[in-house]
Write a protein that holds these residues in place. Structure first.
Motif, short mmCIF file in Angstrom:
data_model
loop_
_atom_site.label_atom_id
_atom_site.label_comp_id
_atom_site.label_asym_id
_atom_site.label_seq_id
_atom_site.Cartn_x
_atom_site.Cartn_y
_atom_site.Cartn_z
N GLY A 1 53.69 33.11 26.10
CA GLY A 1 53.37 34.54 26.04
C GLY A 1 53.38 35.17 27.42
O GLY A 1 54.27 34.93 28.24
N ILE A 2 52.35 35.97 27.70
CA ILE A 2 52.30 36.70 28.97
C ILE A 2 52.03 35.74 30.14
O ILE A 2 52.14 36.15 31.31
N GLY A 3 51.76 34.48 29.85
CA GLY A 3 51.66 33.46 30.90
C GLY A 3 52.97 33.29 31.65
O GLY A 3 53.04 32.58 32.65
N ILE A 4 54.01 33.96 31.19
CA ILE A 4 55.30 33.89 31.89
C ILE A 4 55.24 34.57 33.26
O ILE A 4 56.07 34.28 34.13
N THR A 5 54.28 35.45 33.49
CA THR A 5 54.33 36.25 34.73
C THR A 5 54.31 35.41 36.02
O THR A 5 55.20 35.59 36.86
N PRO A 6 53.35 34.51 36.23
CA PRO A 6 53.44 33.71 37.47
C PRO A 6 54.58 32.70 37.42
O PRO A 6 55.19 32.38 38.45
N ILE A 7 54.90 32.22 36.21
CA ILE A 7 55.96 31.21 36.06
C ILE A 7 57.31 31.83 36.41
O ILE A 7 58.18 31.18 36.99
N ARG A 8 57.49 33.09 36.08
CA ARG A 8 58.75 33.77 36.44
C ARG A 8 58.92 33.79 37.96
O ARG A 8 60.03 33.56 38.48
N ALA A 9 57.82 34.08 38.68
CA ALA A 9 57.91 34.09 40.14
C ALA A 9 58.27 32.69 40.65
O ALA A 9 59.04 32.53 41.61
N MET A 10 57.71 31.66 40.02
CA MET A 10 58.00 30.28 40.44
C MET A 10 59.46 29.93 40.17
O MET A 10 60.14 29.33 41.03
N ALA A 11 59.96 30.28 38.99
CA ALA A 11 61.35 29.96 38.66
C ALA A 11 62.29 30.66 39.64
O ALA A 11 63.27 30.08 40.11
N GLY A 12 61.98 31.92 39.95
CA GLY A 12 62.81 32.66 40.89
C GLY A 12 62.81 32.01 42.27
O GLY A 12 63.86 31.92 42.93
N HIS A 13 61.65 31.53 42.69
CA HIS A 13 61.54 30.89 44.00
C HIS A 13 62.32 29.58 44.02
O HIS A 13 63.06 29.30 44.98
N LEU A 14 62.16 28.78 42.98
CA LEU A 14 62.87 27.50 42.91
C LEU A 14 64.39 27.74 42.93
O LEU A 14 65.13 27.05 43.63
N ALA A 15 64.83 28.74 42.14
CA ALA A 15 66.26 29.04 42.08
C ALA A 15 66.77 29.48 43.45
O ALA A 15 67.84 29.06 43.90
N ALA A 16 65.99 30.31 44.13
CA ALA A 16 66.41 30.81 45.44
C ALA A 16 66.50 29.70 46.47
O ALA A 16 67.32 29.75 47.40
N GLN A 17 65.64 28.67 46.28
CA GLN A 17 65.64 27.56 47.24
C GLN A 17 66.60 26.44 46.83
O GLN A 17 66.68 25.42 47.52
N GLY A 18 67.25 26.60 45.68
CA GLY A 18 68.19 25.57 45.23
C GLY A 18 67.51 24.31 44.74
O GLY A 18 68.12 23.23 44.74
N VAL A 19 66.26 24.43 44.31
CA VAL A 19 65.52 23.26 43.81
C VAL A 19 65.62 23.25 42.28
O VAL A 19 65.41 24.28 41.64
#
Ligand code: FES
Length: 314
Positions: free
Chosen positions: A116-134
């Motif tokens: 559900g709305i628990g996606i909000t911090p997880i979205r920031a994490m996924a974006g960070h991981l993707a940006a770092q190539g992890v």
């Protein structure tokens, strides 16, 4: 508010999914906003006198913060106010970002779980991981396609995004199976409703505890059958009544007593307070069973009392 206050303008409000709006906030006068790391949240002071915590869902850029707010049908005024009354151009007072759900450093392969709305911090994490190539995998559980906020955006990131829709699957996400499939050296992060967190903790109990990270969303509200109670403030001798719909922290702060707090979820320990008399009803996730049984301290943001009166070292 426990940390520096900031004045921000609501620059934009967007419909993200059924029952979910996002709010883009920028500093007044175009000033630079403090940086933050994925998993961070801010306190938002609402004009109706309530304060609520919301995770930052964008990447830190100094220009704006984006929070996602799900409408809680049982809302006592937090999400309800933001959904019904907030308008672009309004000014809000917020805290500087704090992070009680940080990612492990150095950044390592991760398996993310969001409900559900628990996606909000997880979205920031996924974006960070993707940006770092992890490499990362996200198990995102939503009730239905129309309620899955940010799903389209997450699908554009370079990573393994797996959307689970309860209505289409006819079942809840099998968290035990998803955890079992995760590499043993991966860091696992979960943010979602209590049953999801409970299933996640059960599924990860044999993993290295440093690799298991959780955040509950939304402040822990009093339960429907909670009654009121009375708090005696030992330092001043004042007596404060806690209404059934208030937390002890809210009642004490409303009485003008400053108490540091952060998560308001019983997970950070900031509001830990010494108990001088009475029996706490512990609802936090910090104290051990032995500490809870001893009853010397309690987290007043979420815990209540088994005795009708508590005396606190405040
Ligand atoms: Fe975090 Fe109470 S404010 S445990």
């Amino acid at each position: 508010m426990a940390s520096a206050e900031l004045q921000v303008l609501i620059r934009a409000i967007r419909y993200e999914a059924e029952g979910v709006l996002s709010f883009e906030l920028e500093a007044l006068g175009g000033a630079r906003l403090p940086d933050f790391t994925p998993g961070a949240h801010i306190d938002v002071c609402l004009p109706n006198g309530l304060m609520r915590q919301y995770s930052l869902t964008n990447a830190s850029n100094g220009r704006h913060y984006i929070i996602g707010v799900g409408l809680d049908r049982a809302s006592r005024g937090g999400s309800r106010w933001l959904h019904d009354h907030a308008r672009p151009g309004q000014v809000l007072t917020i805290s500087a970002p704090r992070n009680s759900f940080p990612m492990a450093e150095p950044l390592a392969g991760a398996v993310l779980f969001a409900g559900g709305i628990g996606i909000t911090p997880i979205r920031a994490m996924a974006g960070h991981l993707a940006a770092q190539g992890v490499p990362w995998t996200l198990h995102y559980a939503a009730r239905s396609r129309v309620s899955a906020a940010f799903a389209a955006d997450l699908h554009t990131l370079s990573g393994d995004m797996r959307l689970h829709l309860d209505d289409e699957a006819g079942a809840l996400l099998d968290i035990a199976a998803a955890v079992a499939a995760a590499p043993m050296d991966a860091h696992l992060y979960c943010c979602g409703p209590e049953p999801m967190i409970a299933a996640f903790l059960e599924a990860t109990k044999d993993r290295v505890s440093d690799h298991v990270h959780i955040e509950h969303f939304g402040a822990i509200a009093p339960q429907a059958d909670d009654g009121g109670l009375v708090i005696e403030l030992a330092r001043s001798g004042r007596v404060v009544e806690v209404r059934p719909d208030q937390t002890i922290l809210e009642a004490v702060m409303a009485a003008g007593v400053a108490v540091a707090s952060s998560c308001r979820n019983g997970v950070c320990g900031t509001c830990e307070t010494r108990v001088l008399a009475g029996e706490p009803d512990h609802r936090d996730l910090i104290l051990s069973e032995a500490e809870k049984a001893a009853g010397d301290t309690m987290m007043i943001c979420c815990s209540r009392a088994k005795s009708p009166r508590l005396t606190l070292d405040l």
